[in-house]
Scaffold this motif. Structure first.
Motif, short mmCIF file in Angstrom:
data_model
loop_
_atom_site.label_atom_id
_atom_site.label_comp_id
_atom_site.label_asym_id
_atom_site.label_seq_id
_atom_site.Cartn_x
_atom_site.Cartn_y
_atom_site.Cartn_z
N THR A 170 1.02 1.13 14.08
CA THR A 170 0.46 1.36 12.70
C THR A 170 -0.93 1.29 12.69
OG1 THR A 170 0.52 -0.83 12.09
CG2 THR A 170 2.62 0.35 11.63
N ARG A 211 0.82 -1.04 0.05
CA ARG A 211 0.06 0.01 0.01
C ARG A 211 0.83 1.30 0.20
NH1 ARG A 211 -0.36 -2.11 5.48
NH2 ARG A 211 0.43 -0.93 6.98
N ASP A 213 -9.10 4.70 9.39
CA ASP A 213 -8.07 4.91 8.14
C ASP A 213 -6.87 5.63 8.70
OD1 ASP A 213 -7.53 4.57 5.56
OD2 ASP A 213 -7.91 6.67 5.22
N ASP A 259 -2.99 6.08 9.56
CA ASP A 259 -1.52 5.46 9.18
C ASP A 259 -0.98 5.00 10.53
OD1 ASP A 259 0.75 5.08 7.30
OD2 ASP A 259 1.81 6.70 8.23
N ASN A 298 -4.06 8.23 6.86
CA ASN A 298 -3.49 7.68 5.67
C ASN A 298 -3.57 8.88 4.63
OD1 ASN A 298 -2.59 5.05 6.10
ND2 ASN A 298 -4.69 4.31 6.32
N ASN A 347 -10.10 5.74 -1.90
CA ASN A 347 -9.03 6.63 -2.65
C ASN A 347 -8.99 6.68 -4.10
OD1 ASN A 347 -6.05 7.35 -1.78
ND2 ASN A 347 -5.90 6.47 -3.87
N ASP A 376 -3.59 8.48 -2.37
CA ASP A 376 -2.51 7.84 -2.99
C ASP A 376 -3.03 8.19 -4.66
OD1 ASP A 376 -0.63 6.71 -4.61
OD2 ASP A 376 -1.11 4.49 -3.63
#
Length: 840
Positions: free
Chosen positions: A146, A96, A223, A225, A252, A284, A255
């Motif tokens: 994480t 990811r 969500d 990170d 997060n 995303n 991307d």
């Protein structure tokens, strides 16, 4: 950096799922100035991860003793990675955004179950020092988890995430509200722990007691990170309200390389209580390939209540609703510039008090009123990252508005005034009389009964705008530095209604039946300039020096449109009060890297919180204001990895001198709280953590010992009594500890099963300085076990979790005051949670 604890088979399975090789279209196009010498492949991969801020996972057996060429100068991270792997027979696979694994080139793709790739703790890339470093090589005491770890453990708020972050202590203060502490540094006033969502620091509203620390914003952990916990003063880089430490929640990022999504649904049941559930969706979307992307998060969560109020005939109260939406945009118009924006909205509600009275039996409450509370948080921020061949510039602007509507039982405070001569005299004065004869006292007491049951209805609001700019060197030489500036403009308002509630339902009467109303307004303006430099004295010894200059101005004023003659709010004037101060925070550190994987460091650091003014009836001029408080912290720590990197150990010893400590005091009638300086506090502590990987089994253990005591006698009572030198600081556990075991194993049909058990505990704590306090009690020790299991097949995951497996009380805080005695906030009873989620 290598994937300690992830076997070769695990890595191969993750790579075979078809995530695609890393190429120029699959990673960031930003160029990074690299300085990587020719070295063994495992060492160069670790340096590349640190210098590019990515997670690069691999098994040491896979890389072996292969060597690579040197990399110097500006280069695209994709190209750098391909250069390092050229001719090695290894390939990179992107799991990811920001997470890459290194595996042997597979001869063919074989569908397998996906294992969530979670980097070993020491190899998580963090930005706590405002630059990317691996957790195991970061020269401060800190922890990081994480988003994958948060999801696997079923954590969704700061209270549940604290079990994964040794040293973080949430202390309940009111329904939906909590104070967070690190290393025993806990007091009223501004927060002692800086809380950041992304790049935005958030403080609670001052309220009627000028205690922003009592309210900690708690955004649903969807969500995410990673979460970073920095222990000890962070005054150089993070400024005011980080005198105990800093907590950073990082989401997060969008991307721009690929579409992706995630859907998560679950249901929960509290033993003897209500039913809850959650639903979240993440999308995303690359809007312009490799250039512009959006990330949208929508979530809703309900948590079942479990407190019964026999007096009002209601059951399973204390249920919580949290719902919100988050939008992130990332624009990369050129390889040297990236702009991130974040917009966040969350509504949170609780249907009643959430505490219970142990004297009535488990989870029972006889409060005469119901006190639903609600919050709304809106936040927007823009962050620009600009890099050149020699400099990195980060500029952030943020604005948030946080509204809290707080309700609290005021019946006992009002009822206690029945024998007050001052209250009686104020009632008599309404008719032009004076004094308080027996007949007049009877008339006053009859009036008082018409105002019961009573509650406080208090809408609070805080708005804040912040901006920070920092410039850093490329950090490839022996000297690295960061300089920057920070400004904040914060405005607070509080409306405090004393109103009557319906005796049958316990709910406030609408329209409001008002006994009294006071309005409070305050402002805080802060400016700071900071600098920090790191000097590589030798290849093993690094020296760090930091300095932060700060200036702040606090102003406040109040008014009383409707005086409450019972408690005497009419004594508040309309004068405007102000307090200003400036000063510096210093930091000095030496870090030495022993041969192998051992880091030893020594730190001396300062921290501070702004002082302020009190808008409270009947205070003297001396009591009207209070000074800023200040800490000096001295710490010696070490981190090491042993036994072929399967065992990681770390620990720290620290001593904290806390001067002019800000703490809460109460008016004689118990109706009004305010802040005062109580002198000095001395804190000594020890922290230790161990992580052991045995095959597919991962064992963790941590312990935090904190001895926080008054350094001198207090001249007068505070909310926790008249303290004496040597008295422990209330509500600070002497010992807190955590243990856990996690394992993942392949099962039939290409599935992967994960199992885990976590236990957290703390010793009992005093609720006041000593037993001379009217409200002295002891919060019992707590020990809570959670268990989780899930099974994964390709993009699907089904899980089951049991919170509070042993159905223990799990006491968080036992609190007593004029508002009520022996109110216990605790863990929920045994709770079973089922979840199902899918990645797209």
């Amino acid at each position: 950096m290598h994937a300690r604890g992830l076997g070769t088979r695990t890595i191969a399975i993750a790579a075979a799922c078809g995530f695609g090789s890393v190429d120029a279209a699959a990673a960031s196009r930003d160029r990074v100035v690299l300085a990587i010498p020719a070295e063994r492949l495992d060492l160069t991969l670790r340096q590349l991860a640190t210098q590019t801020g990515q997670q690069i996972l691999f098994d040491p057996a896979t890389t072996g003793r292969r060597r690579t060429a040197a990399l110097h100068g500006p280069i695209d991270p994709d190209r750098a990675l391909r250069t390092l792997l050229a001719g090695t027979g290894l390939v990179a696979k992107r799991v990811r955004a920001g997470v890459i694994i290194i595996v042997a080139a597979p001869p063919a793709r074989v569908p397998q179950a996906r294992i969530e790739v979670v980097p070993p703790d020491a190899e998580i890339v963090v930005t706590a020092l405002k630059r990317p470093t691996t957790l195991g090589d970061t020269e401060i005491s800190m922890d990081a988890v994480t988003g994958a770890q948060v999801q696997m453990r079923g954590a969704y708020d700061l209270r549940s995430a604290a079990a994964l972050l040794p040293g973080l202590v949430p202390i309940a203060t009111a329904p939906l509200q909590q104070r967070i502490a690190i290393r025993g540094v806990s007091g009223t006033g501004e927060s002692t722990v800086g809380l950041y969502y992304g790049e935005t620091p958030i403080s609670g509203p001052s309220g009627t007691t000028f205690d922003p620390a009592a309210s900690t914003p708690d955004v649903d952990l969807v969500d995410v990170d990673r979460i970073e916990l920095l222990r000890g003063p962070q005054g150089t880089l993070y400024g005011a309200s980080s005198m105990g430490g800093t907590l950073r929640v990082l989401f997060n990022q969008p991307d721009a390389t690929r579409w992706s999504g995630h859907v998560d649904a679950g249901v929960s049941a509290v033993q003897g209580g209500g039913i809850g559930g959650n639903l979240a969706a993440v999308v995303n979307a690359p809007i312009v390939q490799d250039t512009l992307a959006a990330r949208i998060v929508v979530h809703r969560r309900t948590v079942g209540g479990y407190v019964d109020n026999a007096l009002l005939g209601v059951k399973d109260t204390g249920g919580v609703l949290r719902q919100g939406v988050r939008l992130g945009l990332a624009w990369t118009p050129s390889p040297s510039l990236r702009i991130d924006t974040l917009a966040l909205h969350q509504d949170t509600r609780i249907d009643d008090a959430g505490f219970w009275y142990p004297d009535l039996g488990r989870y029972r409450n006889d409060q005469p009123v119901r006190t639903p509370n609600r919050e709304r948080l809106d936040l927007a921020s823009v962050t620009a990252h600009w890099t050149t061949g020699a400099l990195a510039v980060v500029a952030t602007g943020s604005h948030y508005r946080w509204t809290i509507v707080k309700q609290g039982d005021f019946t006992q405070v009002l009822a206690r005034q029945a024998t007050s001569t001052a209250s009686c005299a104020r009632h008599v004065a309404l008719t032009g009389g004076a004094g308080c004869t027996p007949a007049q006292r009877s008339a006053f007491q009859a009036y008082l009964q018409t105002r019961l049951p009573g509650l406080l209805y208090q809408p609070f609001r805080v708005e804040s705008s912040t901006a920070e700019v920092r410039v850093s060197s490329d950090r490839t030489g022996v000297l690295g530095w960061t300089i920057g500036g920070f400004v904040e403009r914060r405005r607070d308002s509080a409306e405090s209604y004393t109103v009557r509630a319906d005796a049958a339902t316990g709910l406030r009467i609408v329209p409001l039946d008002i006994t009294g109303l006071r309005l409070l307004h305050s402002a805080l303006d802060q400016q700071a300039a900071f600098a920090e430099t790191n000097w590589g004295v030798t290849s093993r010894l690094t020296a760090t020096l930091g300095l932060r200059y700060f200036h702040y101005t606090r102003t406040a004023y109040g008014s009383v449109p409707i005086p409450n003659i019972i408690t005497g709010t009419g004594a508040i004037g309309t004068d405007r009060y102000a307090r200003a101060d400036d000063g510096t925070n210093l930091k000095a550190e030496l870090a030495y890297r022993l041969p192998g994987e051992t880091l030893v460091y020594a730190i001396a650091a300062e921290g501070f919180r702004p002082g302020g003014v009190n808008i409270t009836p009947d205070l003297s001029d001396q009591e009207r204001s209070y000074d800023a408080d200040h800490v000096w912290s001295y710490e010696l720590g070490a981190k090491t990895r042993l036994a072929s990197d399967r065992l990681a150990l770390e620990g720290a010893l620290y001593h904290i001198d806390w001067a002019d400590t800000i703490y809460a005091a109460w008016s004689a009638n118990g109706a009004f709280g305010y802040n005062r300086n109580i002198g000095t506090v001395r804190i000594d502590g020890v922290e230790a953590k161990a992580v052991l990987s045995i095959g597919a089994v991962r064992l963790t253990g941590s312990a935090n010992y904190t001895d926080a005591r008054l350094g001198e006698d207090q001249p007068v009572d505070t909310t926790d009594g008249a303290g004496r030198r040597g008295d422990p600081l209330p509500n600070v556990p002497r010992l807190a500890y955590a243990m856990g075991v996690q394992t993942s194993v392949p099962v039939a049909g290409g599935k992967v099963a994960t199992f885990g058990v976590d236990a957290v505990g703390a010793t009992r704590v005093r609720t006041a300085f000593n037993d001379r306090s009217t409200y002295y009690a002891v919060t019992p020790a707590r020990f809570v076990i959670d268990a989780n299991a899930d099974i994964r097949l390709a993009q699907w995951r089904a899980g089951i979790g049991v919170r509070n497996l042993l159905n223990a009380v799990g006491a968080n805080r036992l609190t007593s005051s004029a508002f009520g005695t022996r109110q216990l906030y605790s863990s929920a009873p045994r709770t079973v949670m089922l979840s199902l989620d899918r990645d797209f």
